[in-house]
Design an enzyme around this catalytic site. Sequence first.
Site, mmCIF file in Angstrom:
data_model
loop_
_atom_site.group_PDB
_atom_site.id
_atom_site.type_symbol
_atom_site.label_atom_id
_atom_site.label_comp_id
_atom_site.label_asym_id
_atom_site.label_seq_id
_atom_site.Cartn_x
_atom_site.Cartn_y
_atom_site.Cartn_z
ATOM 1 N N GLN A 108 0.834 -1.413 -0.277
ATOM 2 C CA GLN A 108 0.332 0.337 -0.013
ATOM 3 C C GLN A 108 1.211 0.565 0.123
ATOM 4 O O GLN A 108 0.554 2.546 0.351
ATOM 5 C CB GLN A 108 -1.230 0.184 0.886
ATOM 6 C CG GLN A 108 -2.006 -1.140 1.023
ATOM 7 C CD GLN A 108 -3.066 -1.013 -0.188
ATOM 8 O OE1 GLN A 108 -3.287 0.899 -0.573
ATOM 9 N NE2 GLN A 108 -3.764 -1.379 -0.923
ATOM 10 N N SER A 109 2.325 1.418 -0.668
ATOM 11 C CA SER A 109 3.046 2.479 -0.540
ATOM 12 C C SER A 109 2.299 3.788 -1.941
ATOM 13 O O SER A 109 1.767 3.335 -2.583
ATOM 14 C CB SER A 109 4.715 2.249 -1.193
ATOM 15 O OG SER A 109 4.787 2.679 -1.944
ATOM 16 N N ASN A 110 2.619 5.247 -0.618
ATOM 17 C CA ASN A 110 1.579 5.854 -1.562
ATOM 18 C C ASN A 110 2.912 5.822 -2.442
ATOM 19 O O ASN A 110 2.630 7.631 -3.385
ATOM 20 C CB ASN A 110 1.617 6.718 -0.112
ATOM 21 C CG ASN A 110 0.515 7.025 0.565
ATOM 22 O OD1 ASN A 110 -0.526 6.466 0.203
ATOM 23 N ND2 ASN A 110 1.233 6.341 2.447
#
Length: 333
Positions: A79-81
């Site tokens: 879920q890396s921005n």
Amino acid sequence: MSIGSQPRFRLATLPTPLQEARRLREALGGPERCPRILIKRDDLTGLAFGGNKARKLEFLVADAIHQGSTVLITTGAVQSNHARMTAAAARLAGMRAALVLTSSTEQPEVQGNLLLDRLLDAEVHLLLPESGQTNDEAMEAIAEQLESDGERPYIIPGGGSNAIGAFGYVAGSLELAGQLFEMGVAPRRLYYASGSRGTQAGLVLGAKLYGASYEVYGVAVSPGTGDRSARARTIIEHAADKLGTTVTLDSNDLIHDEGYVGEGYGIPTTACLEAIRLLAQTEAIFLDPVYSGKAMSALIDHVRSGKLASNDTVVFLHTGGNPALFAHGEHLL
Ligand SMILES: *Cc1c(COP(=O)(O)O)cnc(C)c1O
């Protein structure tokens, strides 16, 4: 060479607003009990749902273009921005993106940032625990493969955290300095969520270069301060060197408070969930459960425990992370 003459590829909508959080202040006891709180809205940088990485990527992508690169490679959690914004930046720069995303399962939920990565059609490589590879090794392997296919890969470290990425928050500090000057305020502290330390490096260097009144207060989102502080220091020294200057750092400059991490990275604490709801219901501002919610939980705790005086002013840097809200739906209510 000043920050203004560093190569920059525009990606963010700047300046982001600096807003007074009056209703939040009321909810925390009003002017008698709570300091003045200004929120720097870097959730509104505008690049594919916004966030702090847009500022770093402006300098990193400019460097990639300068090197004639054709593919951006980076890494992060599933879920890396940062990965999502890198994929978006690649599109805007006419490049491809390859993302190495750490995942505990072969079929992570296609939601939040991962959904956006897919829509951007980034090449997603899941890195499972049993692979025995580090994120850096996986990126190197992909870079080699792409090179043999005739591409020119550009590897961006996790979080975009190196000296070039740190320019993002050197420039961001200058922007904030101008806004604070216009408002005529001298805040005592700036709170923000601290992960891979590139934001810290830029903020601390910027605070020194532009004579900030505030202490840069990093609220850790994962444990492991020691070696990472050394990394922050190295990034600051390299960035200062590239700007043709030197800075003296003492240990108090690299604040990374681990008191609000809870069980670990990406696991929301009760106080984080409370902060998310409080900001939504007072200011209609959404925080995220991985980063900005934990940072705000520290600020709220400092208000309630009297660590800040009611005549202080503090800045809360909202670093973004909104898409992660949708991947954590079931924890939030
Ligand atoms: C990456 C990120 C941070 C932390 O920035 P670092 O430079 O990695 O310390 C904070 N908040 C959000 C929403 C992020 O995506």
